[in-house]
Motif scaffolding. Structure first.
Motif, PDB file in Angstrom:
ATOM      1  N   ALA A  84       0.835  -1.204   0.000  1.00 34.83           N
ATOM      2  CA  ALA A  84       0.000   0.000   0.000  1.00 34.83           C
ATOM      3  C   ALA A  84       0.871   1.256   0.000  1.00 34.83           C
ATOM      4  N   LEU A  85       1.987   1.198   0.742  1.00 34.81           N
ATOM      5  CA  LEU A  85       2.908   2.338   0.755  1.00 34.81           C
ATOM      6  C   LEU A  85       3.517   2.553  -0.621  1.00 34.81           C
ATOM      7  N   GLN A  86       3.859   1.461  -1.308  1.00 30.89           N
ATOM      8  CA  GLN A  86       4.386   1.592  -2.668  1.00 30.89           C
ATOM      9  C   GLN A  86       3.350   2.214  -3.595  1.00 30.89           C
ATOM     10  N   ARG A  87       2.085   1.820  -3.395  1.00 30.38           N
ATOM     11  CA  ARG A  87       1.005   2.410  -4.205  1.00 30.38           C
ATOM     12  C   ARG A  87       0.889   3.900  -3.917  1.00 30.38           C
ATOM     13  N   LEU A  88       1.076   4.262  -2.651  1.00 28.05           N
ATOM     14  CA  LEU A  88       1.047   5.670  -2.268  1.00 28.05           C
ATOM     15  C   LEU A  88       2.155   6.449  -2.973  1.00 28.05           C
ATOM     16  N   LYS A  89       3.351   5.862  -3.054  1.00 26.07           N
ATOM     17  CA  LYS A  89       4.455   6.518  -3.744  1.00 26.07           C
ATOM     18  C   LYS A  89       4.138   6.718  -5.228  1.00 26.07           C
ATOM     19  N   GLU A  90       3.439   5.740  -5.818  1.00 19.20           N
ATOM     20  CA  GLU A  90       3.042   5.871  -7.217  1.00 19.20           C
ATOM     21  C   GLU A  90       2.081   7.041  -7.398  1.00 19.20           C
ATOM     22  N   GLU A  91       1.143   7.194  -6.456  1.00 17.19           N
ATOM     23  CA  GLU A  91       0.198   8.318  -6.540  1.00 17.19           C
ATOM     24  C   GLU A  91       0.919   9.644  -6.379  1.00 17.19           C
ATOM     25  N   LEU A  92       1.891   9.700  -5.464  1.00 19.35           N
ATOM     26  CA  LEU A  92       2.670  10.929  -5.294  1.00 19.35           C
ATOM     27  C   LEU A  92       3.481  11.239  -6.553  1.00 19.35           C
ATOM     28  N   MET A  93       3.969  10.193  -7.202  1.00 18.96           N
ATOM     29  CA  MET A  93       4.706  10.390  -8.457  1.00 18.96           C
ATOM     30  C   MET A  93       3.779  10.940  -9.538  1.00 18.96           C
ATOM     31  N   LEU A  94       2.544  10.430  -9.570  1.00 21.04           N
ATOM     32  CA  LEU A  94       1.572  10.929 -10.541  1.00 21.04           C
ATOM     33  C   LEU A  94       1.255  12.400 -10.277  1.00 21.04           C
ATOM     34  N   LEU A  95       1.063  12.748  -8.993  1.00 21.73           N
ATOM     35  CA  LEU A  95       0.791  14.144  -8.650  1.00 21.73           C
ATOM     36  C   LEU A  95       1.981  15.024  -9.021  1.00 21.73           C
ATOM     37  N   GLY A  96       3.186  14.502  -8.808  1.00 15.44           N
ATOM     38  CA  GLY A  96       4.373  15.254  -9.194  1.00 15.44           C
ATOM     39  C   GLY A  96       4.449  15.466 -10.695  1.00 15.44           C
ATOM     40  N   PHE A  97       4.056  14.452 -11.459  1.00 12.53           N
ATOM     41  CA  PHE A  97       4.076  14.586 -12.916  1.00 12.53           C
ATOM     42  C   PHE A  97       3.018  15.589 -13.382  1.00 12.53           C
ATOM     43  N   ILE A  98       1.827  15.556 -12.734  1.00 17.62           N
ATOM     44  CA  ILE A  98       0.789  16.544 -13.056  1.00 17.62           C
ATOM     45  C   ILE A  98       1.309  17.947 -12.771  1.00 17.62           C
ATOM     46  N   SER A  99       2.008  18.104 -11.634  1.00 15.02           N
ATOM     47  CA  SER A  99       2.587  19.401 -11.278  1.00 15.02           C
ATOM     48  C   SER A  99       3.611  19.851 -12.321  1.00 15.02           C
ATOM     49  N   PHE A 100       4.426  18.912 -12.773  1.00 17.75           N
ATOM     50  CA  PHE A 100       5.444  19.222 -13.774  1.00 17.75           C
ATOM     51  C   PHE A 100       4.794  19.679 -15.079  1.00 17.75           C
ATOM     52  N   VAL A 101       3.741  18.962 -15.497  1.00 11.22           N
ATOM     53  CA  VAL A 101       3.054  19.325 -16.745  1.00 11.22           C
ATOM     54  C   VAL A 101       2.420  20.704 -16.638  1.00 11.22           C
ATOM     55  N   LEU A 102       1.783  20.990 -15.489  1.00  8.11           N
ATOM     56  CA  LEU A 102       1.156  22.304 -15.298  1.00  8.11           C
ATOM     57  C   LEU A 102       2.203  23.416 -15.303  1.00  8.11           C
TER      58      LEU A 102
END
Length: 490
Positions: free
Chosen positions: A48-66
């Motif tokens: 579950a923690l690894q899944r959480l890291k994946e979600e944080l990575m996705l949010l980081g990528f969204i931030s990068f794109v914006l």
């Protein structure tokens, strides 16, 4: 506004130091949390923690794109008339014209999205992800705390078994029959007493109310545990059902942590409907509450139906004890996993509501028109807290035990190393053309193609009594897997 080339270097260095320090601190915290979970052999929570890291990575990528595209977005111009409808708040057209004149060359055009609005959207996405993770963690902590209270019931059952083992031939009947009679008899009487309980309306109302008071009683736990053990472990009455149940919940929790694509579509849809005067978010707050109460009532009603079917299966001449028979038929669309998807949606929807509330509070203040009137805003916050408490302390524990009444054995209820071994073997068989099996880690059900059984005590060395006294952890390692369609056996 000064650019970076006209900004003092000590300011740039200080800001970078603060940002990098905060980021590294958060990364190290997650790293050591992962090491702690692995040390405690909490592999499901580690996943579950690894899944959480994946979600944080996705949010980081969204931030990068914006961040990368903000210069392009703010320079897109559209006619001002296209921005006159579907507004969350009333605006001053004069200020919009002034802003448009600074960026757009054509008269009457305005920017598609201002730099300030893009920045606020950026913050909202992060707040949404953060609140969802916090709410999921709160749910599993509160729900787990309640489920761990059931552990002493499991220990009492084991002590009862140890005591009865001193009497090999109790009343001339097998030990499993005596335990079954003791555990399921009281449960059936509690849920079927009175003529009115036979009426569907009365049983549904009773189920709805019971979720708020003693949602899982001791007799409920003993009876449902007995039904599960009799179906899957008839020769191992002291099987540690509580340990199996906790493993299964922890494994399924990692599916709840993530934000699926359809949940992002849900966010976009309700951002679209945030129109002035519609009070969308006020009415939206009732959706997860309504779903949560329906799910809780359904789970309680399944318990009642199991008791009613056990009674109706008996003839008047027999003296048999009513037998609870787990079945998928009691669940919506014969799919116990659907309940988990609904809980996932409820948690995310509540996270969206609370996240939106705090985002507006921080960025615009309590007086913002998006916050709407104070009674609406306070009501949304209260409803959100109620949903979180009910989902954590009532609905999740109910799901944890009732989902096993679907008649299937969940592979991830095994010890983690056994689960990984069986999962790896199934994947290997798929690669070698051994049949089309579902992946248990992707949310599919492995039970449709794999039959999992345990070795009975008398099939191993030693007597039945000595084997029954063995620790449940040892029994967890005895596993046989039959691939039904492929014809393989391991």
């Amino acid at each position: 506004m000064a650019s970076l080339e006209h900004t003092p270097t000590w300011v740039v260095a200080t800001v970078c130091l603060v940002i990098v320090s905060i980021s590294l601190t958060a990364e190290r915290f997650l790293h050591y949390l992962g090491k702690y979970l692995k040390h405690k052999e909490q592999k499901a929570l580690f996943s579950a923690l690894q899944r959480l890291k994946e979600e944080l990575m996705l949010l980081g990528f969204i931030s990068f794109v914006l961040s990368l595209s903000q210069g392009f977005i703010v320079n897109i111009c559209i006619p001002e008339t296209a921005t006159d409808f579907m507004l969350p708040c009333k605006r001053d057209n004069h200020s919009a014209e002034e802003e448009g004149a600074k960026i757009c060359k054509k008269k009457g055009d305005v920017p598609l999205l201002s730099l300030e609005a893009l920045h606020q959207l950026h913050i909202f996405i992060f707040v949404l992800g953060l609140v969802h993770v916090v709410f999921c963690a709160t749910t599993i902590l509160l729900g787990g705390a309640k489920m761990r209270r059931w552990k002493h019931w499991e220990k009492e059952i084991h002590r009862e078994i140890e005591k009865k083992l001193q009497q090999p031939n109790i009343e001339g009947k097998p030990l499993s029959f005596v335990l079954h009679r003791n555990h399921q008899g009281e449960f059936v009487r509690d849920h079927t007493h009175g003529f009115w309980m036979k009426l569907a309306v009365v049983s549904w109302i009773t189920a709805f109310l019971k979720q708020f008071h003693d949602s899982v009683s001791k007799s409920d736990y003993e009876a449902l545990r007995s039904a599960f053990v009799l179906k899957h472990y008839p020769k191992i009455p002291d099987y540690n059902f509580h340990k199996y149940m906790m493993r299964a919940v922890e494994h399924e929790f990692k599916r709840v942590v993530g934000i699926s694509w359809y949940l992002w579509l849900f966010v976009i849809f309700f951002l679209l409907l945030n129109i002035n005067g519609w009070h969308t978010y006020f009415w939206l707050a009732f959706l997860p509450l309504f779903l949560l109460l329906i799910v809780g009532a359904k789970l309680e009603h399944i318990i009642t139906r199991l008791a009613q079917e056990a009674v109706s299966s008996l003839s008047n001449e027999t003296e048999e004890v009513p037998t609870i028979k787990p079945s998928k038929d009691h669940f919506w669309f014969h799919n116990p996993g659907l309940v988990l998807h609904l809980i996932h949606f409820i948690l995310f929807q509540n996270s969206f509501e609370i996240g939106f509330f705090f985002w507006v509070l921080v960025s615009e203040g309590f007086g913002s028109c998006m916050m709407e009137r104070k009674p609406y805003a306070i009501s949304r916050l209260v409803i959100g807290v109620i949903i979180q408490v009910v989902c954590s302390y009532i609905t999740l524990p109910l799901y944890a035990i009732v989902t096993h009444m679907g008649g299937e054995f969940k592979l991830h209820g095994f010890a983690s190393d056994v689960h990984e071994s069986v999962h790896g073997w199934i994947t290997q068989r798929k690669q070698h053309g051994g049949g089309d099996h579902h992946d248990p880690d992707s949310g599919g059900e492995v039970e449709a193609d794999v039959e999992v059984t345990r070795a009975a005590p008398n099939e191993r060395m030693g007597s039945s009594r000595s084997m029954l006294r063995a620790a449940a952890a040892d029994l967890d390692e005895i596993v046989t897997v039959d691939v039904v369609h492929g014809g393989f056996r391991r």
